[in-house]
Design a protein around this motif. Sequence first.
Motif, PDB file in Angstrom:
ATOM      1  N   VAL A  36     -11.321   2.505  12.434  1.00  0.00           N
ATOM      2  CA  VAL A  36     -12.124   1.282  12.494  1.00  0.00           C
ATOM      3  C   VAL A  36     -12.734   1.055  13.869  1.00  0.00           C
ATOM      4  O   VAL A  36     -13.653   0.260  14.005  1.00  0.00           O
ATOM      5  CB  VAL A  36     -11.319   0.026  12.073  1.00  0.00           C
ATOM      6  N   LYS A  37     -12.251   1.753  14.875  1.00  0.00           N
ATOM      7  CA  LYS A  37     -12.781   1.614  16.227  1.00  0.00           C
ATOM      8  C   LYS A  37     -14.099   2.358  16.409  1.00  0.00           C
ATOM      9  O   LYS A  37     -14.812   2.127  17.378  1.00  0.00           O
ATOM     10  CB  LYS A  37     -11.757   2.119  17.253  1.00  0.00           C
ATOM     11  N   VAL A  46     -11.429   4.382   3.950  1.00  0.00           N
ATOM     12  CA  VAL A  46     -10.284   3.523   4.282  1.00  0.00           C
ATOM     13  C   VAL A  46     -10.744   2.389   5.191  1.00  0.00           C
ATOM     14  O   VAL A  46     -10.463   1.215   4.934  1.00  0.00           O
ATOM     15  CB  VAL A  46      -9.149   4.337   4.943  1.00  0.00           C
ATOM     16  N   SER A  47     -11.476   2.713   6.243  1.00  0.00           N
ATOM     17  CA  SER A  47     -11.962   1.678   7.159  1.00  0.00           C
ATOM     18  C   SER A  47     -12.941   0.737   6.486  1.00  0.00           C
ATOM     19  O   SER A  47     -12.911  -0.470   6.720  1.00  0.00           O
ATOM     20  CB  SER A  47     -12.633   2.320   8.373  1.00  0.00           C
ATOM     21  N   THR A  48     -13.794   1.261   5.643  1.00  0.00           N
ATOM     22  CA  THR A  48     -14.752   0.424   4.925  1.00  0.00           C
ATOM     23  C   THR A  48     -14.019  -0.580   4.042  1.00  0.00           C
ATOM     24  O   THR A  48     -14.355  -1.766   4.021  1.00  0.00           O
ATOM     25  CB  THR A  48     -15.708   1.300   4.091  1.00  0.00           C
ATOM     26  N   HIS A  49     -13.002  -0.113   3.332  1.00  0.00           N
ATOM     27  CA  HIS A  49     -12.212  -1.018   2.491  1.00  0.00           C
ATOM     28  C   HIS A  49     -11.521  -2.078   3.346  1.00  0.00           C
ATOM     29  O   HIS A  49     -11.518  -3.261   2.995  1.00  0.00           O
ATOM     30  CB  HIS A  49     -11.176  -0.233   1.678  1.00  0.00           C
ATOM     31  N   LEU A  51     -12.355  -3.292   6.326  1.00  0.00           N
ATOM     32  CA  LEU A  51     -13.281  -4.247   6.941  1.00  0.00           C
ATOM     33  C   LEU A  51     -14.012  -5.110   5.909  1.00  0.00           C
ATOM     34  O   LEU A  51     -14.154  -6.313   6.111  1.00  0.00           O
ATOM     35  CB  LEU A  51     -14.283  -3.498   7.815  1.00  0.00           C
ATOM     36  N   ASN A  52     -14.449  -4.503   4.821  1.00  0.00           N
ATOM     37  CA  ASN A  52     -15.201  -5.259   3.812  1.00  0.00           C
ATOM     38  C   ASN A  52     -14.348  -6.275   3.067  1.00  0.00           C
ATOM     39  O   ASN A  52     -14.863  -7.275   2.581  1.00  0.00           O
ATOM     40  CB  ASN A  52     -15.858  -4.319   2.808  1.00  0.00           C
ATOM     41  N   ASN A  53     -13.054  -5.987   2.947  1.00  0.00           N
ATOM     42  CA  ASN A  53     -12.174  -6.853   2.160  1.00  0.00           C
ATOM     43  C   ASN A  53     -11.136  -7.592   2.997  1.00  0.00           C
ATOM     44  O   ASN A  53     -10.328  -8.340   2.445  1.00  0.00           O
ATOM     45  CB  ASN A  53     -11.451  -6.017   1.099  1.00  0.00           C
ATOM     46  N   ASN A  54     -11.147  -7.359   4.307  1.00  0.00           N
ATOM     47  CA  ASN A  54     -10.133  -7.925   5.197  1.00  0.00           C
ATOM     48  C   ASN A  54      -8.721  -7.558   4.699  1.00  0.00           C
ATOM     49  O   ASN A  54      -7.830  -8.398   4.639  1.00  0.00           O
ATOM     50  CB  ASN A  54     -10.293  -9.441   5.331  1.00  0.00           C
ATOM     51  N   HIS A  55      -8.563  -6.290   4.325  1.00  0.00           N
ATOM     52  CA  HIS A  55      -7.298  -5.769   3.823  1.00  0.00           C
ATOM     53  C   HIS A  55      -6.694  -4.811   4.845  1.00  0.00           C
ATOM     54  O   HIS A  55      -7.375  -4.348   5.746  1.00  0.00           O
ATOM     55  CB  HIS A  55      -7.498  -5.015   2.516  1.00  0.00           C
ATOM     56  N   GLU A  56      -5.425  -4.506   4.632  1.00  0.00           N
ATOM     57  CA  GLU A  56      -4.731  -3.562   5.506  1.00  0.00           C
ATOM     58  C   GLU A  56      -3.957  -2.577   4.643  1.00  0.00           C
ATOM     59  O   GLU A  56      -3.430  -2.938   3.592  1.00  0.00           O
ATOM     60  CB  GLU A  56      -3.777  -4.301   6.453  1.00  0.00           C
ATOM     61  N   PHE A  57      -3.887  -1.347   5.082  1.00  0.00           N
ATOM     62  CA  PHE A  57      -3.132  -0.319   4.382  1.00  0.00           C
ATOM     63  C   PHE A  57      -1.736  -0.208   4.959  1.00  0.00           C
ATOM     64  O   PHE A  57      -1.488  -0.571   6.111  1.00  0.00           O
ATOM     65  CB  PHE A  57      -3.850   1.035   4.474  1.00  0.00           C
ATOM     66  N   ASP A  58      -0.833   0.324   4.174  1.00  0.00           N
ATOM     67  CA  ASP A  58       0.541   0.535   4.606  1.00  0.00           C
ATOM     68  C   ASP A  58       0.616   1.877   5.337  1.00  0.00           C
ATOM     69  O   ASP A  58       1.042   2.887   4.772  1.00  0.00           O
ATOM     70  CB  ASP A  58       1.486   0.506   3.400  1.00  0.00           C
ATOM     71  N   PHE A  59       0.206   1.863   6.600  1.00  0.00           N
ATOM     72  CA  PHE A  59       0.188   3.085   7.393  1.00  0.00           C
ATOM     73  C   PHE A  59       1.590   3.558   7.774  1.00  0.00           C
ATOM     74  O   PHE A  59       1.782   4.711   8.131  1.00  0.00           O
ATOM     75  CB  PHE A  59      -0.644   2.888   8.662  1.00  0.00           C
ATOM     76  N   SER A  60       2.567   2.685   7.686  1.00  0.00           N
ATOM     77  CA  SER A  60       3.927   3.054   8.072  1.00  0.00           C
ATOM     78  C   SER A  60       4.664   3.811   6.968  1.00  0.00           C
ATOM     79  O   SER A  60       5.691   4.436   7.242  1.00  0.00           O
ATOM     80  CB  SER A  60       4.728   1.811   8.461  1.00  0.00           C
ATOM     81  N   SER A  61       4.137   3.780   5.756  1.00  0.00           N
ATOM     82  CA  SER A  61       4.844   4.427   4.636  1.00  0.00           C
ATOM     83  C   SER A  61       3.905   5.222   3.734  1.00  0.00           C
ATOM     84  O   SER A  61       3.774   4.929   2.540  1.00  0.00           O
ATOM     85  CB  SER A  61       5.567   3.375   3.794  1.00  0.00           C
ATOM     86  N   PRO A  62       3.253   6.256   4.270  1.00  0.00           N
ATOM     87  CA  PRO A  62       2.426   7.073   3.378  1.00  0.00           C
ATOM     88  C   PRO A  62       3.317   7.781   2.370  1.00  0.00           C
ATOM     89  O   PRO A  62       4.431   8.198   2.687  1.00  0.00           O
ATOM     90  CB  PRO A  62       1.749   8.069   4.319  1.00  0.00           C
ATOM     91  N   MET A  63       2.837   7.889   1.142  1.00  0.00           N
ATOM     92  CA  MET A  63       3.601   8.541   0.080  1.00  0.00           C
ATOM     93  C   MET A  63       3.163  10.002  -0.008  1.00  0.00           C
ATOM     94  O   MET A  63       1.981  10.285  -0.208  1.00  0.00           O
ATOM     95  CB  MET A  63       3.335   7.835  -1.249  1.00  0.00           C
TER      96      MET A  63
END
Length: 109
Positions: A36-37, A46-49, A51-63
């Motif tokens: 996102v930087k 991922v960054s588009t989602h 920023l566009n939705n003000n959402h965050e991914f669970d980067f600490s627990s990738p499956m």
Amino acid sequence: MTNVIYRLNCNDCDKSYIGQTKRHLRIRVNEHKNDVKKHESMHSVVSTHRLNNNHEFDFSSPMVLHNEKYYKKRDISEMFFIKKYKNNINLQKDTERLPDVYNGIIDLT
């Protein structure tokens, strides 16, 4: 871990991202996190989602979905998982090279 197909889940909705990397997974996940930087013309899905939705991914627990050391097999596996998980943000072109013979298998899982 290296040579994996992975899934990042959005914390704020039911969307996810499927990816693959030969490198260490934590390094690849950090790249997603820091993407996102970059200038917005260089943003990933991922960054588009995010920023566009003000959402965050669970980067600490990738499956980790699969481990495969051979690139071509890993590439096909990634396409398989993108088609299998319907609620992902991956681009449709990510699966264009997946032979139709896999469609029946994907529907059974």
